[in-house]
Design an enzyme around this catalytic site. Structure first.
Site, PDB file in Angstrom:
ATOM      1  N   CYS A  78      33.962  57.135  -5.821  1.00  0.00           N
ATOM      2  CA  CYS A  78      34.110  56.654  -7.197  1.00  0.00           C
ATOM      3  C   CYS A  78      33.305  55.365  -7.403  1.00  0.00           C
ATOM      4  O   CYS A  78      33.028  54.625  -6.447  1.00  0.00           O
ATOM      5  CB  CYS A  78      35.569  56.345  -7.496  1.00  0.00           C
ATOM      6  SG  CYS A  78      36.648  57.765  -7.536  1.00  0.00           S
TER       7      CYS A  78
ATOM      8  N   GLU B 235      28.244  61.404  -6.040  1.00  0.00           N
ATOM      9  CA  GLU B 235      28.884  62.665  -5.655  1.00  0.00           C
ATOM     10  C   GLU B 235      28.145  63.357  -4.514  1.00  0.00           C
ATOM     11  O   GLU B 235      27.036  62.962  -4.131  1.00  0.00           O
ATOM     12  CB  GLU B 235      28.992  63.565  -6.893  1.00  0.00           C
ATOM     13  CG  GLU B 235      29.869  62.920  -7.956  1.00  0.00           C
ATOM     14  CD  GLU B 235      30.116  63.791  -9.175  1.00  0.00           C
ATOM     15  OE1 GLU B 235      29.428  64.828  -9.345  1.00  0.00           O
ATOM     16  OE2 GLU B 235      31.001  63.424  -9.963  1.00  0.00           O
ATOM     17  N   ASN B 236      28.769  64.419  -4.016  1.00  0.00           N
ATOM     18  CA  ASN B 236      28.221  65.141  -2.882  1.00  0.00           C
ATOM     19  C   ASN B 236      28.591  66.615  -3.012  1.00  0.00           C
ATOM     20  O   ASN B 236      29.669  66.927  -3.536  1.00  0.00           O
ATOM     21  CB  ASN B 236      28.831  64.550  -1.593  1.00  0.00           C
ATOM     22  CG  ASN B 236      28.090  64.999  -0.355  1.00  0.00           C
ATOM     23  OD1 ASN B 236      28.235  66.140   0.094  1.00  0.00           O
ATOM     24  ND2 ASN B 236      27.281  64.123   0.180  1.00  0.00           N
ATOM     25  N   ALA B 237      27.718  67.502  -2.506  1.00  0.00           N
ATOM     26  CA  ALA B 237      27.999  68.937  -2.554  1.00  0.00           C
ATOM     27  C   ALA B 237      29.316  69.237  -1.832  1.00  0.00           C
ATOM     28  O   ALA B 237      30.057  70.147  -2.219  1.00  0.00           O
ATOM     29  CB  ALA B 237      26.850  69.713  -1.928  1.00  0.00           C
TER      30      ALA B 237
ATOM     31  N   GLU C  32      34.292  52.566  -8.771  1.00  0.00           N
ATOM     32  CA  GLU C  32      35.058  51.352  -8.461  1.00  0.00           C
ATOM     33  C   GLU C  32      34.929  50.978  -6.989  1.00  0.00           C
ATOM     34  O   GLU C  32      34.676  49.827  -6.634  1.00  0.00           O
ATOM     35  CB  GLU C  32      36.545  51.548  -8.789  1.00  0.00           C
ATOM     36  CG  GLU C  32      36.845  51.754 -10.250  1.00  0.00           C
ATOM     37  CD  GLU C  32      36.814  53.228 -10.671  1.00  0.00           C
ATOM     38  OE1 GLU C  32      35.989  53.980 -10.133  1.00  0.00           O
ATOM     39  OE2 GLU C  32      37.606  53.590 -11.543  1.00  0.00           O
TER      40      GLU C  32
HETATM   41  N1  THU Z   1      35.449  58.845 -10.970  1.00  0.00           N
HETATM   42  C1  THU Z   1      35.147  57.521 -10.833  1.00  0.00           C
HETATM   43  O1  THU Z   1      34.065  57.152 -10.355  1.00  0.00           O
HETATM   44  N2  THU Z   1      36.070  56.612 -11.226  1.00  0.00           N
HETATM   45  C2  THU Z   1      37.219  56.919 -11.871  1.00  0.00           C
HETATM   46  O2  THU Z   1      37.948  56.013 -12.265  1.00  0.00           O
HETATM   47  C3  THU Z   1      37.610  58.309 -12.091  1.00  0.00           C
HETATM   48  C4  THU Z   1      36.702  59.328 -11.495  1.00  0.00           C
HETATM   49  C5  THU Z   1      34.426  59.818 -10.597  1.00  0.00           C
HETATM   50  C6  THU Z   1      34.689  60.640  -9.382  1.00  0.00           C
HETATM   51  C7  THU Z   1      33.825  61.852  -9.661  1.00  0.00           C
HETATM   52  O3  THU Z   1      32.488  61.559  -9.276  1.00  0.00           O
HETATM   53  C8  THU Z   1      33.862  61.994 -11.170  1.00  0.00           C
HETATM   54  O4  THU Z   1      34.256  60.733 -11.664  1.00  0.00           O
HETATM   55  C9  THU Z   1      34.811  63.072 -11.673  1.00  0.00           C
HETATM   56  O5  THU Z   1      36.067  62.911 -11.136  1.00  0.00           O
END
Ligand code: THU
Length: 163
Positions: A72, A63-65, A74
């Site tokens: 994600c 994640e990022n600010a 995946e």
């Molecule tokens: N996120 C994933 O990495 N994969 C998913 O299939 C759903 C959501 C992440 C994005 C974000 O960092 C956090 O989960 C909340 O949405």
């Protein structure tokens, strides 16, 4: 006018019912949640991509600010695999999500952008990419990325428009 029905097939099972190979891929995805950088959502996602020759690439959400700059799990795993092994098909991906001190009972499903990316690599290698969504109580196994996102935008749409 006609109405068409788009159907998809999914295996719904328990972790114990997975094959040894599927279990191992899920175990790697679960392990990957520990590398998640998710100080904003506190939602840790891990992914593991299986290559045709057995190699596995892992990834987690970063994640990022500035929220949209994050990525994600995946796509982190798929791009990592694609960048290192550009000529090898990806035959499966397992995904696991950890939040509130435990893995989810029913796994999170990949977002639309991740589905689009899975599909791209599935088409690139003309090889189905099995998608395993791990949940503590219930695991979903989709036979391909396409089954997770039917009627999608693909390279065919682009090329037919250029003719
Ligand atoms: N996120 C994933 O990495 N994969 C998913 O299939 C759903 C959501 C992440 C994005 C974000 O960092 C956090 O989960 C909340 O949405």
């Amino acid at each position: 006018m006609q109405e068409i029905e788009i159907t998809t097939k999914v295996r719904v099972c328990d972790y114990s019912e997975l094959t040894t190979e599927e279990k191992h891929l899920v175990d790697v995805a679960k392990e990957q949640t520990k590398n998640s950088y998710s100080p904003y959502s506190h939602f840790a996602v891990g992914a593991a991509v299986l290559m045709q020759d057995g190699e596995i690439f892992g990834g987690s959400n970063q994640e990022n600010a500035a929220y949209p700059s994050g990525l994600c799990a995946e796509r982190t795993a798929i791009f990592y695999a694609g960048a290192h092994r550009p000529n090898t098909a990806m035959t499966a991906i397992a995904i696991a999500a950890y939040s509130g001190g435990d893995f989810l009972d029913k796994s999170a499903a990949p977002c639309g952008s991740c589905r689009q990316v899975l599909l791209e690599y599935e088409h690139k290698f003309k090889t189905p990419m099995k998608v395993i969504l791990y949940g503590k109580k219930c695991t979903f196994v989709f036979p391909s990325a396409e089954s997770l996102m039917p009627y999608s935008f693909t390279e065919d749409d682009l090329f037919s428009a250029q003719k």
